[in-house]
Motif scaffolding. Structure first.
Motif, mmCIF file in Angstrom:
data_model
loop_
_atom_site.group_PDB
_atom_site.id
_atom_site.type_symbol
_atom_site.label_atom_id
_atom_site.label_comp_id
_atom_site.label_asym_id
_atom_site.label_seq_id
_atom_site.Cartn_x
_atom_site.Cartn_y
_atom_site.Cartn_z
ATOM 1 N N ALA A 197 0.861 -1.182 0.000
ATOM 2 C CA ALA A 197 0.000 0.000 0.000
ATOM 3 C C ALA A 197 0.896 1.230 0.000
ATOM 4 C CB ALA A 197 -0.914 -0.004 1.221
ATOM 5 N N PHE A 198 0.437 2.315 -0.614
ATOM 6 C CA PHE A 198 1.255 3.523 -0.639
ATOM 7 C C PHE A 198 0.391 4.753 -0.430
ATOM 8 C CE2 PHE A 198 -0.174 3.501 -5.042
ATOM 9 C CZ PHE A 198 -0.331 4.845 -5.339
ATOM 10 N N ARG A 199 1.049 5.822 -0.012
ATOM 11 C CA ARG A 199 0.423 7.144 0.095
ATOM 12 C C ARG A 199 1.391 8.184 -0.432
ATOM 13 N NH1 ARG A 199 -2.677 8.580 5.426
ATOM 14 N NH2 ARG A 199 -4.135 7.226 4.301
ATOM 15 N N LEU A 200 0.850 9.152 -1.137
ATOM 16 C CA LEU A 200 1.660 10.226 -1.720
ATOM 17 C C LEU A 200 0.824 11.495 -1.752
ATOM 18 C CD1 LEU A 200 3.964 11.471 -3.556
ATOM 19 C CD2 LEU A 200 2.680 10.526 -5.494
ATOM 20 N N THR A 201 1.347 12.562 -1.194
ATOM 21 C CA THR A 201 0.776 13.884 -1.420
ATOM 22 C C THR A 201 1.649 14.583 -2.446
ATOM 23 O OG1 THR A 201 -0.210 14.083 0.785
ATOM 24 C CG2 THR A 201 0.236 16.119 -0.398
ATOM 25 N N ALA A 202 1.018 15.067 -3.512
ATOM 26 C CA ALA A 202 1.798 15.579 -4.638
ATOM 27 C C ALA A 202 1.158 16.835 -5.211
ATOM 28 C CB ALA A 202 1.922 14.510 -5.727
ATOM 29 N N ASN A 203 1.910 17.468 -6.086
ATOM 30 C CA ASN A 203 1.502 18.679 -6.795
ATOM 31 C C ASN A 203 1.479 18.362 -8.294
ATOM 32 O OD1 ASN A 203 3.286 21.625 -7.809
ATOM 33 N ND2 ASN A 203 1.091 21.499 -7.506
ATOM 34 N N PRO A 204 0.405 17.727 -8.786
ATOM 35 C CA PRO A 204 0.374 17.332 -10.201
ATOM 36 C C PRO A 204 0.223 18.554 -11.113
ATOM 37 C CG PRO A 204 -1.241 16.096 -8.882
ATOM 38 C CD PRO A 204 -0.788 17.264 -8.071
ATOM 39 N N VAL A 205 1.185 18.742 -12.000
ATOM 40 C CA VAL A 205 1.159 19.900 -12.896
ATOM 41 C C VAL A 205 1.464 19.462 -14.321
ATOM 42 C CG1 VAL A 205 1.854 21.515 -11.077
ATOM 43 C CG2 VAL A 205 3.604 20.405 -12.475
ATOM 44 N N HIS A 206 1.146 20.348 -15.245
ATOM 45 C CA HIS A 206 1.534 20.169 -16.642
ATOM 46 C C HIS A 206 1.855 21.540 -17.210
ATOM 47 C CE1 HIS A 206 -2.718 21.065 -18.353
ATOM 48 N NE2 HIS A 206 -2.707 21.379 -17.078
ATOM 49 N N TYR A 207 2.383 21.558 -18.422
ATOM 50 C CA TYR A 207 2.819 22.805 -19.045
ATOM 51 C C TYR A 207 1.949 23.074 -20.272
ATOM 52 C CZ TYR A 207 6.868 22.509 -16.007
ATOM 53 O OH TYR A 207 7.681 22.437 -14.898
ATOM 54 N N ILE A 208 1.336 24.252 -20.304
ATOM 55 C CA ILE A 208 0.459 24.603 -21.415
ATOM 56 C C ILE A 208 0.768 26.017 -21.866
ATOM 57 C CG2 ILE A 208 -1.408 23.087 -20.610
ATOM 58 C CD1 ILE A 208 -2.821 25.604 -19.554
ATOM 59 N N ARG A 209 0.348 26.331 -23.088
ATOM 60 C CA ARG A 209 0.357 27.714 -23.556
ATOM 61 C C ARG A 209 -1.041 28.030 -24.073
ATOM 62 N NH1 ARG A 209 4.131 25.710 -27.546
ATOM 63 N NH2 ARG A 209 5.741 26.975 -26.539
ATOM 64 N N ARG A 210 -1.575 29.182 -23.654
ATOM 65 C CA ARG A 210 -2.930 29.561 -24.036
ATOM 66 C C ARG A 210 -2.973 30.197 -25.417
ATOM 67 N NH1 ARG A 210 -5.853 28.744 -19.517
ATOM 68 N NH2 ARG A 210 -4.756 28.829 -17.523
ATOM 69 N N LYS A 211 -1.828 30.756 -25.839
ATOM 70 C CA LYS A 211 -1.738 31.361 -27.164
ATOM 71 C C LYS A 211 -0.491 30.819 -27.851
ATOM 72 C CE LYS A 211 -3.883 35.680 -25.606
ATOM 73 N NZ LYS A 211 -3.711 37.149 -25.459
ATOM 74 N N PRO A 212 -0.505 30.664 -29.167
ATOM 75 C CA PRO A 212 0.649 30.084 -29.871
ATOM 76 C C PRO A 212 1.949 30.839 -29.667
ATOM 77 C CG PRO A 212 -1.283 30.181 -31.304
ATOM 78 C CD PRO A 212 -1.625 30.967 -30.059
ATOM 79 N N ASP A 213 1.875 32.161 -29.445
ATOM 80 C CA ASP A 213 3.101 32.962 -29.375
ATOM 81 C C ASP A 213 3.571 33.220 -27.945
ATOM 82 O OD1 ASP A 213 0.916 34.479 -28.761
ATOM 83 O OD2 ASP A 213 1.619 36.305 -29.766
ATOM 84 N N GLU A 214 2.965 32.570 -26.931
ATOM 85 C CA GLU A 214 3.402 32.789 -25.567
ATOM 86 C C GLU A 214 4.138 31.564 -25.044
ATOM 87 O OE1 GLU A 214 -0.029 33.545 -23.157
ATOM 88 O OE2 GLU A 214 -0.555 31.437 -22.993
ATOM 89 N N PRO A 215 5.048 31.742 -24.086
ATOM 90 C CA PRO A 215 5.776 30.591 -23.531
ATOM 91 C C PRO A 215 4.840 29.688 -22.735
ATOM 92 C CG PRO A 215 6.258 32.576 -22.276
ATOM 93 C CD PRO A 215 5.461 33.016 -23.463
ATOM 94 N N LYS A 216 5.264 28.425 -22.584
ATOM 95 C CA LYS A 216 4.474 27.491 -21.806
ATOM 96 C C LYS A 216 4.493 27.878 -20.333
ATOM 97 C CE LYS A 216 4.724 23.363 -24.710
ATOM 98 N NZ LYS A 216 5.089 21.927 -24.768
ATOM 99 N N LYS A 217 3.386 27.640 -19.678
ATOM 100 C CA LYS A 217 3.234 28.005 -18.274
ATOM 101 C C LYS A 217 2.874 26.756 -17.471
ATOM 102 C CE LYS A 217 0.551 31.009 -15.210
ATOM 103 N NZ LYS A 217 -0.556 32.015 -15.144
ATOM 104 N N ARG A 218 3.511 26.619 -16.308
ATOM 105 C CA ARG A 218 3.203 25.485 -15.442
ATOM 106 C C ARG A 218 1.835 25.693 -14.792
ATOM 107 N NH1 ARG A 218 7.826 24.060 -11.442
ATOM 108 N NH2 ARG A 218 6.852 25.529 -10.010
ATOM 109 N N THR A 219 0.973 24.704 -14.947
ATOM 110 C CA THR A 219 -0.411 24.813 -14.484
ATOM 111 C C THR A 219 -0.802 23.541 -13.752
ATOM 112 O OG1 THR A 219 -0.931 26.184 -16.415
ATOM 113 C CG2 THR A 219 -2.787 25.267 -15.202
ATOM 114 N N ALA A 220 -1.553 23.687 -12.689
ATOM 115 C CA ALA A 220 -1.965 22.531 -11.896
ATOM 116 C C ALA A 220 -3.059 21.745 -12.610
ATOM 117 C CB ALA A 220 -2.462 22.987 -10.531
#
Length: 257
Positions: free
Chosen positions: A113-136
């Motif tokens: 059995a396991f337990r983990l508290t984590a901060n699941p994030v991914h990287y997205i960009r809302r507009k094609p010309d903007e850098p990717k932003k880390r988002t939960a």
């Protein structure tokens, strides 16, 4: 390596202050190591200090710490423990055990059995010309996918439920917008959005508040690569490790987790 457990006395004002801010609790945890300078950064691929808060159904709050060195939690006992009870040298107010004997016993095929508290994030960009932003990740399905995507490289696989335990026929699989259903021995709970002030910069100006989303995973796993799992248990998973995320702990399977 050492594994430490400290029970928090939530009736004390010092405990409430510690529990109100991951930044404050992080500083208190790091102050438990006399030989660790505040400016020292852990090696990217080496053991580090990890911590996690667990709250049981009986309203107990437990602080778990995994660390390369043995901690001294005397200051935490004074602020947020039971100082009078800790005057007995046999019961200083926390329990610390060497972690290496347990880590060395890990073997392929074992199930835990396991337990983990984590901060699941991914990287997205809302507009094609903007850098990717880390988002939960905010959706439990995407949070579950975040952990499943990382299991192979971390030395374990999350067990699948037998058909007899599934509410949906055959379970379902995650592919893009499909859902997991109840395919895995995995639950996601206690989502929290945390926002807190970071310490001031060197010039005295206030830094931008830290905002993170945390969730707790409970489940069952099988060891696939003991060496990789040992690294996972001592280095953590994901981001925000300084703020109580990333520490995964194992417990024997009893059927009642």
């Amino acid at each position: 390596m050492f594994l430490t457990r400290f029970r928090v006395n939530t009736a004390r004002p010092g405990a409430r202050r510690l529990l109100s801010s991951p930044q404050v609790l992080h500083a208190a945890v790091m102050a438990s190591f006399p030989g660790l300078l505040p400016s020292e950064m852990p090696a990217p691929d080496g053991p580090r200090v990890l911590w996690r808060l667990d709250q049981s159904a009986r309203a107990e709050v437990l602080l778990y710490i995994v660390s390369p060195d043995r901690p001294d939690l005397t200051h935490l006992v004074e602020q947020a423990g039971w100082p009078a009870a800790a005057t007995d040298p046999e019961t200083p107010g926390w329990q610390t055990k060497p972690y290496a004997p347990f880590l060395d016993r890990l073997a392929a095929g074992q199930k835990w059995a396991f337990r983990l508290t984590a901060n699941p994030v991914h990287y997205i960009r809302r507009k094609p010309d903007e850098p990717k932003k880390r988002t939960a990740h905010l959706n439990p399905v995407h949070q579950m996918a975040w952990l499943l995507d990382r299991q192979k490289d971390r030395g374990f696989r999350i067990l699948e439920k037998p058909d007899s335990k599934r509410l949906l026929p055959g379970g379902t699989t995650y592919k893009k917008h499909e859902h997991f259903g109840d395919q895995y021995e995995l639950t996601v709970r206690d989502k929290q959005g945390l926002s807190f002030d970071k310490s001031r910069s060197d010039d005295g100006t206030r830094k931008k508040p830290v905002t993170i989303v945390t969730v707790t995973f409970d489940g069952r796993l099988e060891v696939t690569d003991p060496a990789a799992l040992r690294r996972t248990l001592t280095q953590g998973i994901g981001k925000a490790k300084a703020y109580g995320c990333g520490l995964i702990t194992l417990a024997p399977l009893t059927g009642t987790e």
